[in-house]
Design a protein around this motif. Sequence first.
Motif, PDB file in Angstrom:
ATOM      1  N   GLY A 179      35.621  51.099  33.219  1.00 17.47           N
ATOM      2  CA  GLY A 179      35.333  49.907  34.014  1.00 17.47           C
ATOM      3  C   GLY A 179      35.156  48.672  33.158  1.00 17.47           C
ATOM      4  N   ASP A 180      34.415  48.781  32.056  1.00 14.59           N
ATOM      5  CA  ASP A 180      34.203  47.630  31.175  1.00 14.59           C
ATOM      6  C   ASP A 180      35.500  47.198  30.499  1.00 14.59           C
ATOM      7  OD1 ASP A 180      31.563  47.482  31.832  1.00 14.59           O
ATOM      8  OD2 ASP A 180      30.786  48.203  29.918  1.00 14.59           O
ATOM      9  N   ILE A 181      36.302  48.161  30.078  1.00 19.63           N
ATOM     10  CA  ILE A 181      37.577  47.828  29.441  1.00 19.63           C
ATOM     11  C   ILE A 181      38.518  47.182  30.454  1.00 19.63           C
ATOM     12  CG2 ILE A 181      39.631  48.810  28.324  1.00 19.63           C
ATOM     13  CD1 ILE A 181      37.704  50.911  27.073  1.00 19.63           C
ATOM     14  N   THR A 182      38.506  47.662  31.687  1.00 17.11           N
ATOM     15  CA  THR A 182      39.297  47.041  32.748  1.00 17.11           C
ATOM     16  C   THR A 182      38.868  45.598  32.959  1.00 17.11           C
ATOM     17  OG1 THR A 182      39.615  49.166  33.864  1.00 17.11           O
ATOM     18  CG2 THR A 182      39.992  47.190  35.179  1.00 17.11           C
ATOM     19  N   ALA A 183      37.555  45.334  32.870  1.00 14.51           N
ATOM     20  CA  ALA A 183      37.053  43.964  33.024  1.00 14.51           C
ATOM     21  C   ALA A 183      37.610  43.063  31.919  1.00 14.51           C
ATOM     22  CB  ALA A 183      35.525  43.962  32.994  1.00 14.51           C
ATOM     23  N   MET A 184      37.623  43.549  30.683  1.00 15.96           N
ATOM     24  CA  MET A 184      38.157  42.744  29.576  1.00 15.96           C
ATOM     25  C   MET A 184      39.655  42.533  29.726  1.00 15.96           C
ATOM     26  SD  MET A 184      36.024  43.949  26.178  1.00 15.96           S
ATOM     27  CE  MET A 184      36.177  45.718  26.398  1.00 15.96           C
ATOM     28  N   ILE A 185      40.376  43.581  30.100  1.00 16.81           N
ATOM     29  CA  ILE A 185      41.820  43.480  30.297  1.00 16.81           C
ATOM     30  C   ILE A 185      42.138  42.462  31.384  1.00 16.81           C
ATOM     31  CG2 ILE A 185      43.847  44.734  31.153  1.00 16.81           C
ATOM     32  CD1 ILE A 185      42.679  47.242  29.765  1.00 16.81           C
ATOM     33  N   THR A 186      41.333  42.462  32.436  1.00 13.00           N
ATOM     34  CA  THR A 186      41.554  41.525  33.550  1.00 13.00           C
ATOM     35  C   THR A 186      41.351  40.087  33.096  1.00 13.00           C
ATOM     36  OG1 THR A 186      40.835  43.203  35.143  1.00 13.00           O
ATOM     37  CG2 THR A 186      40.862  40.908  35.897  1.00 13.00           C
ATOM     38  N   LEU A 187      40.266  39.824  32.378  1.00 15.74           N
ATOM     39  CA  LEU A 187      40.015  38.467  31.889  1.00 15.74           C
ATOM     40  C   LEU A 187      41.148  37.980  30.993  1.00 15.74           C
ATOM     41  CD1 LEU A 187      36.214  38.261  30.997  1.00 15.74           C
ATOM     42  CD2 LEU A 187      37.423  37.126  32.858  1.00 15.74           C
ATOM     43  N   LEU A 188      41.702  38.880  30.214  1.00 16.18           N
ATOM     44  CA  LEU A 188      42.759  38.505  29.278  1.00 16.18           C
ATOM     45  C   LEU A 188      44.087  38.199  29.977  1.00 16.18           C
ATOM     46  CD1 LEU A 188      41.980  41.018  26.390  1.00 16.18           C
ATOM     47  CD2 LEU A 188      41.822  38.516  26.273  1.00 16.18           C
ATOM     48  N   GLN A 189      44.114  38.236  31.303  1.00 20.71           N
ATOM     49  CA  GLN A 189      45.315  37.828  32.040  1.00 20.71           C
ATOM     50  C   GLN A 189      45.416  36.304  32.159  1.00 20.71           C
ATOM     51  OE1 GLN A 189      47.538  40.367  32.910  1.00 20.71           O
ATOM     52  NE2 GLN A 189      45.945  41.332  31.659  1.00 20.71           N
ATOM     53  N   TRP A 190      44.324  35.609  31.924  1.00 21.02           N
ATOM     54  CA  TRP A 190      44.309  34.153  32.062  1.00 21.02           C
ATOM     55  C   TRP A 190      44.428  33.485  30.691  1.00 21.02           C
ATOM     56  CZ3 TRP A 190      41.042  36.668  35.755  1.00 21.02           C
ATOM     57  CH2 TRP A 190      41.340  36.353  37.086  1.00 21.02           C
ATOM     58  N   ASP A 191      45.393  32.620  30.529  1.00 22.92           N
ATOM     59  CA  ASP A 191      45.566  31.904  29.262  1.00 22.92           C
ATOM     60  C   ASP A 191      44.345  31.076  28.908  1.00 22.92           C
ATOM     61  OD1 ASP A 191      48.069  32.983  29.046  1.00 22.92           O
ATOM     62  OD2 ASP A 191      49.167  31.127  29.447  1.00 22.92           O
ATOM     63  N   VAL A 192      43.702  30.489  29.913  1.00 22.08           N
ATOM     64  CA  VAL A 192      42.538  29.649  29.647  1.00 22.08           C
ATOM     65  C   VAL A 192      41.410  30.474  29.036  1.00 22.08           C
ATOM     66  CG1 VAL A 192      41.543  29.933  31.968  1.00 22.08           C
ATOM     67  CG2 VAL A 192      41.019  27.891  30.626  1.00 22.08           C
ATOM     68  N   VAL A 193      41.305  31.746  29.400  1.00 22.18           N
ATOM     69  CA  VAL A 193      40.286  32.624  28.814  1.00 22.18           C
ATOM     70  C   VAL A 193      40.635  32.943  27.360  1.00 22.18           C
ATOM     71  CG1 VAL A 193      39.237  34.926  28.933  1.00 22.18           C
ATOM     72  CG2 VAL A 193      39.617  33.617  31.033  1.00 22.18           C
ATOM     73  N   ILE A 194      41.907  33.219  27.108  1.00 27.41           N
ATOM     74  CA  ILE A 194      42.336  33.501  25.735  1.00 27.41           C
ATOM     75  C   ILE A 194      42.083  32.287  24.840  1.00 27.41           C
ATOM     76  CG2 ILE A 194      44.318  34.029  24.279  1.00 27.41           C
ATOM     77  CD1 ILE A 194      45.491  35.624  26.614  1.00 27.41           C
ATOM     78  N   ASP A 195      42.436  31.100  25.337  1.00 32.91           N
ATOM     79  CA  ASP A 195      42.192  29.870  24.568  1.00 32.91           C
ATOM     80  C   ASP A 195      40.708  29.714  24.259  1.00 32.91           C
ATOM     81  OD1 ASP A 195      44.855  29.172  24.558  1.00 32.91           O
ATOM     82  OD2 ASP A 195      44.708  27.900  26.340  1.00 32.91           O
ATOM     83  N   THR A 196      39.876  29.939  25.261  1.00 30.73           N
ATOM     84  CA  THR A 196      38.433  29.784  25.080  1.00 30.73           C
ATOM     85  C   THR A 196      37.901  30.801  24.087  1.00 30.73           C
ATOM     86  OG1 THR A 196      38.206  28.968  27.344  1.00 30.73           O
ATOM     87  CG2 THR A 196      36.209  29.760  26.275  1.00 30.73           C
ATOM     88  N   MET A 197      38.362  32.036  24.188  1.00 34.27           N
ATOM     89  CA  MET A 197      37.920  33.088  23.276  1.00 34.27           C
ATOM     90  C   MET A 197      38.255  32.728  21.829  1.00 34.27           C
ATOM     91  SD  MET A 197      38.992  37.136  23.284  1.00 34.27           S
ATOM     92  CE  MET A 197      40.738  36.753  23.150  1.00 34.27           C
ATOM     93  N   LEU A 198      39.455  32.243  21.596  1.00 35.23           N
ATOM     94  CA  LEU A 198      39.872  31.880  20.244  1.00 35.23           C
ATOM     95  C   LEU A 198      39.058  30.704  19.702  1.00 35.23           C
ATOM     96  CD1 LEU A 198      43.744  32.265  20.651  1.00 35.23           C
ATOM     97  CD2 LEU A 198      42.242  33.702  19.250  1.00 35.23           C
ATOM     98  N   LYS A 199      38.807  29.706  20.541  1.00 30.25           N
ATOM     99  CA  LYS A 199      38.039  28.546  20.107  1.00 30.25           C
ATOM    100  C   LYS A 199      36.568  28.909  19.894  1.00 30.25           C
ATOM    101  CE  LYS A 199      41.040  25.060  22.207  1.00 30.25           C
ATOM    102  NZ  LYS A 199      41.162  23.967  23.190  1.00 30.25           N
ATOM    103  N   GLU A 200      36.037  29.731  20.770  1.00 28.34           N
ATOM    104  CA  GLU A 200      34.626  30.116  20.665  1.00 28.34           C
ATOM    105  C   GLU A 200      34.350  30.872  19.370  1.00 28.34           C
ATOM    106  OE1 GLU A 200      31.314  32.679  23.258  1.00 28.34           O
ATOM    107  OE2 GLU A 200      33.420  32.656  23.844  1.00 28.34           O
ATOM    108  N   THR A 201      35.312  31.669  18.920  1.00 32.49           N
ATOM    109  CA  THR A 201      35.129  32.499  17.725  1.00 32.49           C
ATOM    110  C   THR A 201      35.769  31.898  16.481  1.00 32.49           C
ATOM    111  OG1 THR A 201      37.149  33.754  18.189  1.00 32.49           O
ATOM    112  CG2 THR A 201      35.088  34.591  19.130  1.00 32.49           C
ATOM    113  N   ASN A 202      36.383  30.727  16.644  1.00 30.63           N
ATOM    114  CA  ASN A 202      37.134  30.125  15.542  1.00 30.63           C
ATOM    115  C   ASN A 202      38.182  31.109  15.023  1.00 30.63           C
ATOM    116  OD1 ASN A 202      37.871  28.065  13.778  1.00 30.63           O
ATOM    117  ND2 ASN A 202      36.415  28.716  12.199  1.00 30.63           N
ATOM    118  N   ASN A 203      38.842  31.769  15.974  1.00 28.23           N
ATOM    119  CA  ASN A 203      39.930  32.731  15.717  1.00 28.23           C
ATOM    120  C   ASN A 203      39.472  34.045  15.094  1.00 28.23           C
ATOM    121  OD1 ASN A 203      41.813  30.806  16.677  1.00 28.23           O
ATOM    122  ND2 ASN A 203      41.951  29.883  14.638  1.00 28.23           N
ATOM    123  N   ASP A 204      38.174  34.263  15.000  1.00 25.57           N
ATOM    124  CA  ASP A 204      37.648  35.516  14.461  1.00 25.57           C
ATOM    125  C   ASP A 204      37.148  36.378  15.620  1.00 25.57           C
ATOM    126  OD1 ASP A 204      36.496  37.616  13.154  1.00 25.57           O
ATOM    127  OD2 ASP A 204      34.967  36.429  12.113  1.00 25.57           O
TER     128      ASP A 204
END
Length: 566
Positions: free
Chosen positions: A184-209
């Motif tokens: 269930g938790d992995i499905t939640a992460m996979i689902t979020l990763l369907q949105w480009d805006v989430v991927i962009d935010t994740m990369l900026k939040e972590t400074n690509n790490d």
Amino acid sequence: MNIISCYFNKILSFLGFGKKETYEDLNITKIDPSTLTKVIINDSYEPFPMNLTPISKTLLPLNITGFKGGGYAISTLEQQAAQAFIVIDKCLRYINGKSTKPLTRWAATSSLLVQCRAGKDLNAYYDRNALKFFYWPDSKKMFYTCDSTDIVSHELGHAILDILRPDLWSISGYETFAFHESFGDITAMITLLQWDVVIDTMLKETNNDLTKSNCVSRISESFGALLTKISTNQGYLPYALRDAVNSFNYVLPETLPSDTLENQLSNEVHNFSRVFTGAWYDLFVKLYQKIVSSNMDRVAAVKAARDIATDYFLYGASNAPASPRFYNAVAQKMILKDKLTGGKYANEIKSVFTNRKILLPSLAILRDVTMQEVENLPNATKKEFEDHTIVNIDSKETFNLKVVNSLGNKELSSNDIIIQIPYQESYSFDNKGMIMQHISTSKEEAIQDATFAYDFMKERNLILSSEENKDKAWFKVSMKKLQRIRFMCVCQQNNCCIEGSPEYGKCFKQENNGGCKSCGGKKNDPCQCKDPEPVAAAPKLGCYVKSTKIGTASIKYCSRVSRRIC
């Protein structure tokens, strides 16, 4: 203002909502129903809506209460229904495209009921007929679990795994319980990763790490924030229910304590699920790091890593034999999947599961057995793929567990329960019929695991015994057989709520807390515990009732709050 808020405020402005529009303004803003619906991506308390067009027909039939299409304001039932529609369908279509077993029908119903406002509770669950999401007062507004993309897709994950592996539904196996939660938790992460805006935010939040905690790795931030408000226990995450960025390694669950702070590992299934969830996220990050090192665009690298990690994960979950060491079985199948696709990521996948200690040492040597011999065994099922064949042997074994009849069930006059044990084995052959992999277990180990799983449920009052726990039970005994009722967020009933128990009415005692989120206060207690008797002084480590002011409301709460939910 943090980077996520700043980034999404820009999106709001771009979509025409403007900087001055507030959450309350959105509640009264009616959009033309013929246009788009607003979807809250992720689950922050701040509204980060993005306009999407509802799909006219879902991949699988859904009956969503209140669904009338798009164009409704955020926090209305109609908008919540539309959001659930989009999140569920988006997830289903992606998973279907990666799964070796097509998602053609629900596991046990023709059309899945979805209730966004199923009642007042800190809860959500899947019961084979429905996904039910509840709500709870939070300060001046209501917290709706259906507003959380994480929670909706987590519960949907249970339904998806039930489609892929209906055989796991009533198996009494501890690691199959925990893996369901991890799925269930992995499905939640996979689902979020369907949105480009989430991927962009994740990369900026972590400074690509991506080894750092981020908006994708954190599961249900809003629920975590809500629980933090009513908990003084510093062991809990202040920002999420769980985080896939963790350092938990596998140990035999039966050697773990039954209750710990959430920064420690216990044998509670939501707690223990973090081991496999963390391993999957580690693999995703390692794949990303390898792919991006080839000079691929970072967003494209995230998507490629997501696709590979999902592909391996679904293959492993679909084909691993039910066994006491189910984590190991899934990992072994994921390694086989990589081997079948050329072994390009062999180092990454093996290192992840070895570092997490999920891969168990095996001294067994593959015996010289032919596919014809195996497929002619009783209860053999064959799965033929383009480049290999898997033959699983289902033992159909059950075990009569002698128990003391404390469940109040008249059917148990002979004091025994028939439980289905996790006792399967799996053979994999290449196109030439040569054996590639064999995963098996002993009947004795399977019985021990089934007994441990039963004790886990019994200790936490998860087996239906009376009206007192009918809404919280996971299993029931029918015709002397132990059968699952649902997968759910956990608000286990405190022993002090059960009339006749030695702890009845003593909710302030820590040892009485069976996982309840609140141990006292009839008005604000989701477990409906009785008010404790007044005491002169609370015990130092006790679970006692406190009171706090949130806005104009006065809320009673326990000093220890369970985060074992969803």
